[in-house]
Design an enzyme around this catalytic site. Sequence first.
Site, PDB file in Angstrom:
ATOM      1  N   ALA A  44      -6.140  -2.916   4.970  1.00  0.00           N
ATOM      2  CA  ALA A  44      -7.572  -2.985   5.000  1.00  0.00           C
ATOM      3  C   ALA A  44      -8.180  -2.639   3.253  1.00  0.00           C
ATOM      4  O   ALA A  44      -7.366  -2.869   2.584  1.00  0.00           O
ATOM      5  CB  ALA A  44      -7.469  -1.373   5.322  1.00  0.00           C
TER       6      ALA A  44
ATOM      7  N   THR B 105      -9.698  -1.683   0.748  1.00  0.00           N
ATOM      8  CA  THR B 105     -10.222  -0.413   0.589  1.00  0.00           C
ATOM      9  C   THR B 105     -11.184  -0.007  -0.749  1.00  0.00           C
ATOM     10  O   THR B 105     -10.310   1.054  -1.257  1.00  0.00           O
ATOM     11  CB  THR B 105      -9.140   0.435   0.348  1.00  0.00           C
ATOM     12  OG1 THR B 105      -8.023  -0.383  -0.604  1.00  0.00           O
ATOM     13  CG2 THR B 105      -8.213   0.366   1.603  1.00  0.00           C
TER      14      THR B 105
ATOM     15  N   ASP C 223      -2.491 -12.813   7.379  1.00  0.00           N
ATOM     16  CA  ASP C 223      -4.126 -12.501   6.428  1.00  0.00           C
ATOM     17  C   ASP C 223      -5.065 -12.173   7.306  1.00  0.00           C
ATOM     18  O   ASP C 223      -5.568 -12.780   8.395  1.00  0.00           O
ATOM     19  CB  ASP C 223      -4.553 -13.664   5.654  1.00  0.00           C
ATOM     20  CG  ASP C 223      -5.696 -13.885   5.026  1.00  0.00           C
ATOM     21  OD1 ASP C 223      -6.207 -12.671   5.211  1.00  0.00           O
ATOM     22  OD2 ASP C 223      -6.148 -15.315   4.458  1.00  0.00           O
ATOM     23  N   LEU C 224      -5.535 -10.524   7.335  1.00  0.00           N
ATOM     24  CA  LEU C 224      -6.292 -10.529   7.862  1.00  0.00           C
ATOM     25  C   LEU C 224      -7.859 -10.827   7.739  1.00  0.00           C
ATOM     26  O   LEU C 224      -8.355 -10.963   9.367  1.00  0.00           O
ATOM     27  CB  LEU C 224      -6.702  -9.113   7.504  1.00  0.00           C
ATOM     28  CG  LEU C 224      -5.865  -8.101   7.594  1.00  0.00           C
ATOM     29  CD1 LEU C 224      -6.378  -5.930   7.236  1.00  0.00           C
ATOM     30  CD2 LEU C 224      -5.094  -7.937  10.042  1.00  0.00           C
TER      31      LEU C 224
ATOM     32  N   TYR D 198     -18.437   0.345   3.067  1.00  0.00           N
ATOM     33  CA  TYR D 198     -16.908   0.374   3.491  1.00  0.00           C
ATOM     34  C   TYR D 198     -16.523   1.092   4.460  1.00  0.00           C
ATOM     35  O   TYR D 198     -16.312   0.933   5.592  1.00  0.00           O
ATOM     36  CB  TYR D 198     -16.085   1.201   2.499  1.00  0.00           C
ATOM     37  CG  TYR D 198     -14.609   1.089   2.360  1.00  0.00           C
ATOM     38  CD1 TYR D 198     -13.459   1.073   2.810  1.00  0.00           C
ATOM     39  CD2 TYR D 198     -14.028   2.881   2.544  1.00  0.00           C
ATOM     40  CE1 TYR D 198     -12.201   1.655   3.506  1.00  0.00           C
ATOM     41  CE2 TYR D 198     -13.332   3.351   3.492  1.00  0.00           C
ATOM     42  CZ  TYR D 198     -12.140   2.695   2.938  1.00  0.00           C
ATOM     43  OH  TYR D 198     -10.869   3.227   4.018  1.00  0.00           O
TER      44      TYR D 198
ATOM     45  N   GLY E  21       0.575  -0.990  -0.215  1.00  0.00           N
ATOM     46  CA  GLY E  21      -0.188  -0.401   0.137  1.00  0.00           C
ATOM     47  C   GLY E  21       1.020   1.151  -0.462  1.00  0.00           C
ATOM     48  O   GLY E  21       2.694   1.352   0.218  1.00  0.00           O
TER      49      GLY E  21
ATOM     50  N   LYS F 183     -14.911   0.011   8.654  1.00  0.00           N
ATOM     51  CA  LYS F 183     -14.079   1.084   8.898  1.00  0.00           C
ATOM     52  C   LYS F 183     -14.356   1.649  10.028  1.00  0.00           C
ATOM     53  O   LYS F 183     -13.601   1.860  11.562  1.00  0.00           O
ATOM     54  CB  LYS F 183     -13.278   2.194   7.831  1.00  0.00           C
ATOM     55  CG  LYS F 183     -13.523   1.734   6.971  1.00  0.00           C
ATOM     56  CD  LYS F 183     -11.354   0.912   7.340  1.00  0.00           C
ATOM     57  CE  LYS F 183     -10.523   2.180   7.893  1.00  0.00           C
ATOM     58  NZ  LYS F 183      -9.298   1.085   8.407  1.00  0.00           N
TER      59      LYS F 183
ATOM     60  N   THR G  61     -10.397   6.624   7.993  1.00  0.00           N
ATOM     61  CA  THR G  61     -11.090   6.927   6.823  1.00  0.00           C
ATOM     62  C   THR G  61     -11.959   8.241   7.353  1.00  0.00           C
ATOM     63  O   THR G  61     -12.818   8.222   8.082  1.00  0.00           O
ATOM     64  CB  THR G  61     -11.355   6.454   5.818  1.00  0.00           C
ATOM     65  OG1 THR G  61     -11.272   6.786   4.409  1.00  0.00           O
ATOM     66  CG2 THR G  61     -12.715   5.666   6.957  1.00  0.00           C
ATOM     67  N   ASP G  62     -12.307   9.491   6.459  1.00  0.00           N
ATOM     68  CA  ASP G  62     -13.441   9.827   6.697  1.00  0.00           C
ATOM     69  C   ASP G  62     -14.578   9.841   5.901  1.00  0.00           C
ATOM     70  O   ASP G  62     -15.523   9.937   6.318  1.00  0.00           O
ATOM     71  CB  ASP G  62     -12.964  11.474   5.145  1.00  0.00           C
ATOM     72  CG  ASP G  62     -12.686  11.068   4.373  1.00  0.00           C
ATOM     73  OD1 ASP G  62     -11.567   9.937   3.569  1.00  0.00           O
ATOM     74  OD2 ASP G  62     -13.352  11.482   2.945  1.00  0.00           O
TER      75      ASP G  62
END
Length: 296
Positions: A61, A63, A37-38, A126, A10, A130, A102-103
Site C-alpha cells: 500500500a 503508507t 506494480d499497484l 491516506y 514491508g 484506505k 487501518t485505524d
Amino acid sequence: MKILVTGTAGQVVRSLAERAVDLPGVQLSAIGRPQLDLSDRKSVIASIVSAKPDVVVSAAAYTAVDRAEDEPERAFAVNVAGASAVAEAAELIGAPVIHLSTDYVFAGDDPKPYREQAETGPKTVYGMTKCEGERAVAQSNPRHVILRTSWVYSPFGKNFVRTMLTLARDRNAIPVVSDQWGNPTSALDLADGILQIASNLGAGQFGIYHLAGAGDTNWADFARHVFAVSRTHGGPFADVTDVATSEYPAKARRPAFSRLCSEKASVVFGVQPRHWQTSTETVVRRLLAQDFHNGG
C-alpha cells in the site's frame, strides 16, 4: 495452500514470510515491483493470475501518511485502484483476498474502541484512500476479508520501536506525544493472525474485521515500556517527556483515539492477539540482538 502476498519489503510481508516457514502445507510467496506494480492494473492482474494462489494477501500500500496530503492522486491510484485490481485478480482465479486496512479510516474522536460496524470518517488523504480501498475490494471480490489494524511495529524496517531505540543512543530524554491512544500491534502477531484466517476461511466468514494488539496505551507510555524492556536487557534507554499533539504539527491529522476492538476476529477465527506489552518485549529483544545491544 499457496498464499501470494503483495509487496516484498514491508513489515507484515517479512513477518508473514518468517511465520509461514514452519507451517506444514503452506507455501508463501511475495511479489512486488517491477513484476507487480499497484499503479499498473495490467501488471497486477497478470502477476496474480499467472501465480494461481489459493489465497491472496493484499499487504502492499501507499503508507506515507503526511506525503499523501501532497500526493493524493498517487495515494488513490495505489490504495484504491491498486487494491481493487488485486481483489479482482483474486476473483478471476476463484481465490479469496485478505486485504490490510487501518485505524485511519475512522475519525479518531471516539474514546471507545471502534468495532467493525462503526461509522467511518477519515480525516486524512491516506485514511480516505484506505476507506475507499476497502469499498473497492469488497466490490471487486465478494470473498474478501478486510483486516483493519493499528500502530504496527516489528523487528523489520522502520517503525516506532526501532526509532525510539535509535534516538536513545544519543539522547537522555525524548519528547513523545501522550494524547493519542491506540493498540500497538506486532507485525509478527498480525502475521500469525493472517495465516490462521487464511487456513480457516469458509462461507459466511467474509467481511470486515479488526485485528490489533490486546490492550491500549498512548505513544509516550508505549515508549516508556520500550525503554524499560531495553534497559533490562542491556540496551539503550531514555526518559520520556509527555507532549501534546499540538506541539508537533503535521500535514496529516493523527487520530486522538484509534483503539480497535478485535473481538469479532477472536469469535469467528479463534485469533487471540497477545497483549501489546508482551509482544513489544519480544520485538525489543530481537532488535537488541540485531543492532542495539550495549548501545552498539
